[in-house]
Design a protein around this motif. Structure first.
Motif, PDB file in Angstrom:
ATOM      1  N   VAL A 160     -26.321  19.120   6.476  1.00  0.00           N
ATOM      2  CA  VAL A 160     -25.052  18.420   6.255  1.00  0.00           C
ATOM      3  C   VAL A 160     -24.019  18.866   7.290  1.00  0.00           C
ATOM      4  N   LEU A 161     -23.967  20.155   7.588  1.00  0.00           N
ATOM      5  CA  LEU A 161     -23.056  20.632   8.627  1.00  0.00           C
ATOM      6  C   LEU A 161     -23.366  19.990   9.981  1.00  0.00           C
ATOM      7  N   ALA A 162     -24.655  19.869  10.290  1.00  0.00           N
ATOM      8  CA  ALA A 162     -25.055  19.220  11.546  1.00  0.00           C
ATOM      9  C   ALA A 162     -24.593  17.765  11.559  1.00  0.00           C
ATOM     10  N   GLN A 163     -24.722  17.087  10.424  1.00  0.00           N
ATOM     11  CA  GLN A 163     -24.262  15.693  10.378  1.00  0.00           C
ATOM     12  C   GLN A 163     -22.754  15.618  10.536  1.00  0.00           C
ATOM     13  N   MET A 164     -22.039  16.522   9.900  1.00  0.00           N
ATOM     14  CA  MET A 164     -20.577  16.511  10.041  1.00  0.00           C
ATOM     15  C   MET A 164     -20.168  16.656  11.503  1.00  0.00           C
ATOM     16  N   LEU A 165     -20.827  17.568  12.198  1.00  0.00           N
ATOM     17  CA  LEU A 165     -20.533  17.764  13.615  1.00  0.00           C
ATOM     18  C   LEU A 165     -20.878  16.507  14.418  1.00  0.00           C
ATOM     19  N   ALA A 166     -22.035  15.936  14.163  1.00  0.00           N
ATOM     20  CA  ALA A 166     -22.435  14.708  14.867  1.00  0.00           C
ATOM     21  C   ALA A 166     -21.461  13.570  14.575  1.00  0.00           C
ATOM     22  N   ASP A 167     -21.015  13.477  13.335  1.00  0.00           N
ATOM     23  CA  ASP A 167     -20.071  12.413  12.964  1.00  0.00           C
ATOM     24  C   ASP A 167     -18.742  12.569  13.700  1.00  0.00           C
ATOM     25  N   VAL A 168     -18.244  13.799  13.755  1.00  0.00           N
ATOM     26  CA  VAL A 168     -16.981  14.052  14.452  1.00  0.00           C
ATOM     27  C   VAL A 168     -17.130  13.728  15.933  1.00  0.00           C
ATOM     28  N   LEU A 169     -18.248  14.144  16.516  1.00  0.00           N
ATOM     29  CA  LEU A 169     -18.477  13.850  17.923  1.00  0.00           C
ATOM     30  C   LEU A 169     -18.578  12.340  18.155  1.00  0.00           C
ATOM     31  N   TYR A 170     -19.274  11.653  17.264  1.00  0.00           N
ATOM     32  CA  TYR A 170     -19.441  10.205  17.410  1.00  0.00           C
ATOM     33  C   TYR A 170     -18.091   9.498  17.335  1.00  0.00           C
ATOM     34  N   VAL A 171     -17.346   9.793  16.298  1.00  0.00           N
ATOM     35  CA  VAL A 171     -16.073   9.099  16.111  1.00  0.00           C
ATOM     36  C   VAL A 171     -15.051   9.565  17.146  1.00  0.00           C
ATOM     37  N   GLY A 172     -14.962  10.854  17.324  1.00  0.00           N
ATOM     38  CA  GLY A 172     -13.917  11.397  18.190  1.00  0.00           C
ATOM     39  C   GLY A 172     -14.163  11.239  19.662  1.00  0.00           C
ATOM     40  N   LEU A 173     -15.412  11.374  20.080  1.00  0.00           N
ATOM     41  CA  LEU A 173     -15.700  11.319  21.509  1.00  0.00           C
ATOM     42  C   LEU A 173     -16.296   9.992  21.947  1.00  0.00           C
ATOM     43  N   PHE A 174     -17.403   9.619  21.329  1.00  0.00           N
ATOM     44  CA  PHE A 174     -18.104   8.423  21.780  1.00  0.00           C
ATOM     45  C   PHE A 174     -17.240   7.174  21.615  1.00  0.00           C
ATOM     46  N   ALA A 175     -16.629   7.017  20.462  1.00  0.00           N
ATOM     47  CA  ALA A 175     -15.786   5.843  20.240  1.00  0.00           C
ATOM     48  C   ALA A 175     -14.600   5.852  21.207  1.00  0.00           C
ATOM     49  N   ARG A 176     -14.022   7.017  21.417  1.00  0.00           N
ATOM     50  CA  ARG A 176     -12.890   7.110  22.331  1.00  0.00           C
ATOM     51  C   ARG A 176     -13.305   6.774  23.769  1.00  0.00           C
ATOM     52  N   LEU A 177     -14.481   7.270  24.175  1.00  0.00           N
ATOM     53  CA  LEU A 177     -14.978   6.953  25.508  1.00  0.00           C
ATOM     54  C   LEU A 177     -15.211   5.463  25.676  1.00  0.00           C
ATOM     55  N   LEU A 178     -15.745   4.827  24.637  1.00  0.00           N
ATOM     56  CA  LEU A 178     -15.967   3.381  24.708  1.00  0.00           C
ATOM     57  C   LEU A 178     -14.650   2.629  24.854  1.00  0.00           C
ATOM     58  N   VAL A 179     -13.666   3.009  24.077  1.00  0.00           N
ATOM     59  CA  VAL A 179     -12.371   2.334  24.153  1.00  0.00           C
ATOM     60  C   VAL A 179     -11.767   2.531  25.543  1.00  0.00           C
ATOM     61  N   ALA A 180     -11.833   3.746  26.056  1.00  0.00           N
ATOM     62  CA  ALA A 180     -11.292   4.015  27.393  1.00  0.00           C
ATOM     63  C   ALA A 180     -12.034   3.216  28.460  1.00  0.00           C
ATOM     64  N   ALA A 181     -13.353   3.163  28.347  1.00  0.00           N
ATOM     65  CA  ALA A 181     -14.137   2.403  29.322  1.00  0.00           C
ATOM     66  C   ALA A 181     -13.817   0.918  29.237  1.00  0.00           C
ATOM     67  N   ALA A 182     -13.656   0.416  28.024  1.00  0.00           N
ATOM     68  CA  ALA A 182     -13.323  -1.004  27.855  1.00  0.00           C
ATOM     69  C   ALA A 182     -11.950  -1.297  28.447  1.00  0.00           C
ATOM     70  N   ARG A 183     -10.988  -0.414  28.237  1.00  0.00           N
ATOM     71  CA  ARG A 183      -9.641  -0.609  28.811  1.00  0.00           C
ATOM     72  C   ARG A 183      -9.701  -0.579  30.334  1.00  0.00           C
ATOM     73  N   ARG A 184     -10.472   0.379  30.867  1.00  0.00           N
ATOM     74  CA  ARG A 184     -10.604   0.503  32.316  1.00  0.00           C
ATOM     75  C   ARG A 184     -11.247  -0.747  32.904  1.00  0.00           C
ATOM     76  N   ALA A 185     -12.294  -1.242  32.242  1.00  0.00           N
ATOM     77  CA  ALA A 185     -12.974  -2.438  32.727  1.00  0.00           C
ATOM     78  C   ALA A 185     -12.049  -3.658  32.646  1.00  0.00           C
ATOM     79  N   GLN A 186     -11.290  -3.747  31.567  1.00  0.00           N
ATOM     80  CA  GLN A 186     -10.387  -4.889  31.413  1.00  0.00           C
ATOM     81  C   GLN A 186      -9.238  -4.814  32.422  1.00  0.00           C
ATOM     82  N   ALA A 187      -8.768  -3.619  32.718  1.00  0.00           N
ATOM     83  CA  ALA A 187      -7.687  -3.464  33.698  1.00  0.00           C
ATOM     84  C   ALA A 187      -8.163  -3.841  35.099  1.00  0.00           C
ATOM     85  N   GLY A 188      -9.451  -3.702  35.350  1.00  0.00           N
ATOM     86  CA  GLY A 188     -10.010  -4.023  36.662  1.00  0.00           C
ATOM     87  C   GLY A 188     -10.178  -5.515  36.885  1.00  0.00           C
ATOM     88  N   GLU A 189      -9.949  -6.303  35.856  1.00  0.00           N
ATOM     89  CA  GLU A 189     -10.123  -7.759  36.001  1.00  0.00           C
ATOM     90  C   GLU A 189      -8.990  -8.365  36.819  1.00  0.00           C
TER      91      GLU A 189
END
Length: 156
Positions: free
Chosen positions: A127-156
């Motif tokens: 469960v601790l491992a899942q909590m860590l994975a969940d935080v990383l997924y939401v906090g890092l991966f989702a944030r990276l996707l949003v940043a990449a999407a903004r960067r790609a959209q700004a390049g249009e």
């Protein structure tokens, strides 16, 4: 455009529900699981690259989030089923595929109804491992996707 990620998720859910998780994993089974995880990872990386050139990068980012979500939930759901099949004392009750998915989702959402709880250290570590994975997924991966999407959209 979002139909493909939803179909991928549905396929992964069907595979999870049919997986013989109450059996010991053979070397061949471990290889198949590793190959499947690698395939999904390659798919997500390919989608990230495609998102940078997509006409609607935010929509593509949403598709990536939808496709990648099972990578966070299903391995832990399967681990809970497998762990409980080894010894029901890990959770105090047998854990079916549906109960494993339910428990993984309650951990992810931090709901914690208390009807299923880890009772041994191996289960608590999982469960601790899942909590860590969940935080990383939401906090890092989702944030990276949003940043990449903004960067790609700004390049249009």
């Amino acid at each position: 455009m979002l139909l493909v990620p939803v179909l991928v998720d549905a396929g992964l859910l069907v595979l999870y529900l049919g997986a013989p998780l109450d059996n010991p994993l053979s070397p061949g089974g471990v290889f198949v699981l590793m190959a499947a995880a690698l395939l999904v990872l390659v798919m997500v990386l390919w989608e990230l690259r495609a998102m940078m050139a997509a006409p609607h990068p935010r929509r593509r980012a949403l598709g990536i989030l939808i496709s990648s979500f099972p990578m966070v939930i299903l391995p832990f759901a399967g681990a809970y089923v497998w762990l409980a099949s080894r010894d029901p004392a890990h959770f105090g009750r047998p854990i079916s595929h549906v109960a494993g998915l339910y428990f993984a989702m309650t951990v992810f959402t931090t709901t914690g109804f208390g009807d299923i709880a880890p009772r041994t250290e191996p289960a608590q570590l999982m469960v601790l491992a899942q909590m860590l994975a969940d935080v990383l997924y939401v906090g890092l991966f989702a944030r990276l996707l949003v940043a990449a999407a903004r960067r790609a959209q700004a390049g249009e």
